[in-house]
Motif scaffolding. Sequence first.
Motif, short mmCIF file in Angstrom:
data_model
loop_
_atom_site.label_atom_id
_atom_site.label_comp_id
_atom_site.label_asym_id
_atom_site.label_seq_id
_atom_site.Cartn_x
_atom_site.Cartn_y
_atom_site.Cartn_z
N UNK A 163 9.44 -10.67 1.69
CA UNK A 163 9.16 -11.62 3.62
C UNK A 163 9.52 -10.63 4.01
N UNK A 164 8.74 -10.13 5.11
CA UNK A 164 8.37 -8.99 6.03
C UNK A 164 8.52 -9.38 6.91
N UNK A 165 9.73 -9.02 8.28
CA UNK A 165 9.11 -9.47 9.75
C UNK A 165 8.17 -8.84 10.52
N UNK A 166 7.39 -10.00 10.74
CA UNK A 166 6.36 -9.56 12.36
C UNK A 166 6.21 -9.71 12.93
N UNK A 167 5.72 -9.47 14.51
CA UNK A 167 5.28 -9.70 15.72
C UNK A 167 5.41 -10.82 16.14
N UNK A 168 4.82 -12.25 15.09
CA UNK A 168 4.89 -13.47 16.04
C UNK A 168 5.14 -14.20 15.13
N UNK A 169 6.80 -13.70 15.57
CA UNK A 169 8.00 -15.10 15.58
C UNK A 169 8.59 -15.49 14.24
N UNK A 170 9.04 -15.83 13.95
CA UNK A 170 8.94 -16.74 13.10
C UNK A 170 10.54 -15.58 12.10
N UNK A 171 10.79 -16.24 10.43
CA UNK A 171 11.56 -15.84 10.80
C UNK A 171 11.80 -14.35 10.16
N UNK A 172 12.90 -13.76 11.29
CA UNK A 172 13.41 -12.14 11.20
C UNK A 172 12.27 -11.67 11.66
N UNK A 173 11.35 -12.37 12.60
CA UNK A 173 10.40 -12.13 14.36
C UNK A 173 11.24 -11.05 14.63
N UNK A 174 10.51 -10.37 14.93
CA UNK A 174 10.50 -8.63 16.18
C UNK A 174 10.28 -9.73 17.61
N UNK A 175 11.92 -9.15 17.95
CA UNK A 175 11.93 -10.19 19.44
C UNK A 175 12.14 -8.80 20.71
N UNK A 176 11.57 -8.53 21.92
CA UNK A 176 11.37 -7.00 22.67
C UNK A 176 12.45 -8.14 23.98
N UNK A 177 13.29 -8.60 24.11
CA UNK A 177 13.66 -9.27 25.16
C UNK A 177 13.53 -8.46 26.50
#
Length: 541
Positions: A50-64
């Motif tokens: 499972x690779x984190x990505x920029x579309x949310x979901x599990x371990x999605x990258x979130x830039x506050x």
Amino acid sequence: MKLSRRDFIKLGALTAATAVLPTRAWALMDNGGDFNLDPRDPGGFSSPLFKPGFNGGLLGFFEPRGPFMINATQGSANILPGKESDLLIYQLADGAKGYINPILKVKKGQRLNPVLKNSLSQQATIIHWHGLIVDGKNDGGPADGISSGETYQYDFTVRNRAGTYWYHPHPFGFTSEQAYKGLASFFLVEDDDEIRLRRSLGLKLGENDIPLVIQDKRFDEMGNLMYEPDENEWFMGFLGDTILANLTVKPYLNVIPQVYRFRVLNGSNARIYRLAFLKGAEKAAYYIIGNDGGFLDKPYRTNEAFIAPGERMDILLDLRNFRPGDELFLKSLPFDPMDNEEMTEPMAEPMAAEPSMGLDNGEEFYILKLNVKKSTGCQPSHHQRIPGVLSCIVPTDMSDAMMREITLSQADMQWFINGQKFDFNQFPIEVSRNTVEIWDIMNDMMSMPHPMHIHGFQFQVLERMVMEGAMENPGMDLAVDEMGRLPTDLGWKDTVLIWPGEKVKIAIDFSHNFQGEQRYVFHCHNLEHEDMGMMVNYRVA
Ligand code: C2O
Ligand code: CU
Ligand code: CU
């Protein structure tokens, strides 16, 4: 109360975003076959990592970009083939995007205003930002647990260097269970050093720059996580028999001949890994470029390293000399776990012959398979060089440093720091602000390895030495300087592994400009040890 998957989806909908966990391909292929989950067996590595990505979901990258809320709640995921596992998750909604255990991606100097909501059915919880230099109130330690239904407001500025930090629960007595059941994710900080490295190697987050959390778990037949440590497991730490990387069991990753960066987090409760990449029987070289507190001064070439619970290791793996068709394994090599089994003997009842397959600390096993493929698109980066310099590590000025001795020991199935167990109301360690202290941490010979972690500050490891009469430890062979330090000891650290009979000297600069007295903890990051009281309050006045 346990929530069904349906309830969970409802909860997701309530937060305006349906946070759907990825369903793994093989979970759908109900071929009725036996799935091979044994990490000792190189066969069966057939589910995509499972690779984190920029579309949310599990371990999605979130830039506050403003205040945000993290909801600690129940959820579930397909981890084992054809089964739903109940988990505890951090949930976050951002417009149309829903996240599960979001990877926070922030810039040095950024101000953050997260709110934690405790939607766990019973237990108190609190988020601790592991490795961050923050004031006591924003650290999220055991004194700040909030009950179910309550919220906790954080407000802090990110002072840390670029690096791979993480966050996880820290309620008094329940850290181990909550982290084990799923509450944990990364906290990535960026600065100019980070941007420079990424540019020079063409690193792209989620593609060839991959956060990788390694954990060991135990599942029941239903596919649910089992966490019921017995007395011996509270004492030694709880080990799983199934190894997950980014919550994927027996994962593979298709790679091409280019440079990969893995930001490894040991998110296990008690397991230590001795990480190596193997092609057949041969260890492949890799570079350690960073650890807990960010980049080292330069890349350190090695072919194996230890990583203990709570620690991070930032590595580069150069696959440019590999060919399509090659296969590599990320493995944990065997080692003597130095867990002095005699310690537990007086208590040991005749061990009922347990059918559990068990996977001891120090056993050899496979974690992740890398399949080298032909690169599509243009030939990547043959001219790129692993940089010679990464960052500047300024040695802590120790001219006025005060020495403090810390001992780690056990008796009657209990662990002690300076002979004491955690007392909520006592502050046995008092430090004056703007001073440097050298902590001499001595682990008793009749002990086991303890990854010791400090809140609120990063430190430098000065020296490792084996005490007189003590056994040699498995880390020693990897030392790179006359102070006995390993590459993983260099740079800035917040967690350091101390083997039995070993003494490790660290330098901590307690300079800060927070208002008033600050309260933190120092503890063992074997999470069962922490919850059992191998922790001490300290304050910086
Ligand atoms: Cu990651 Cu006090 O812990
Ligand atoms: Cu911490
Ligand atoms: Cu410990």
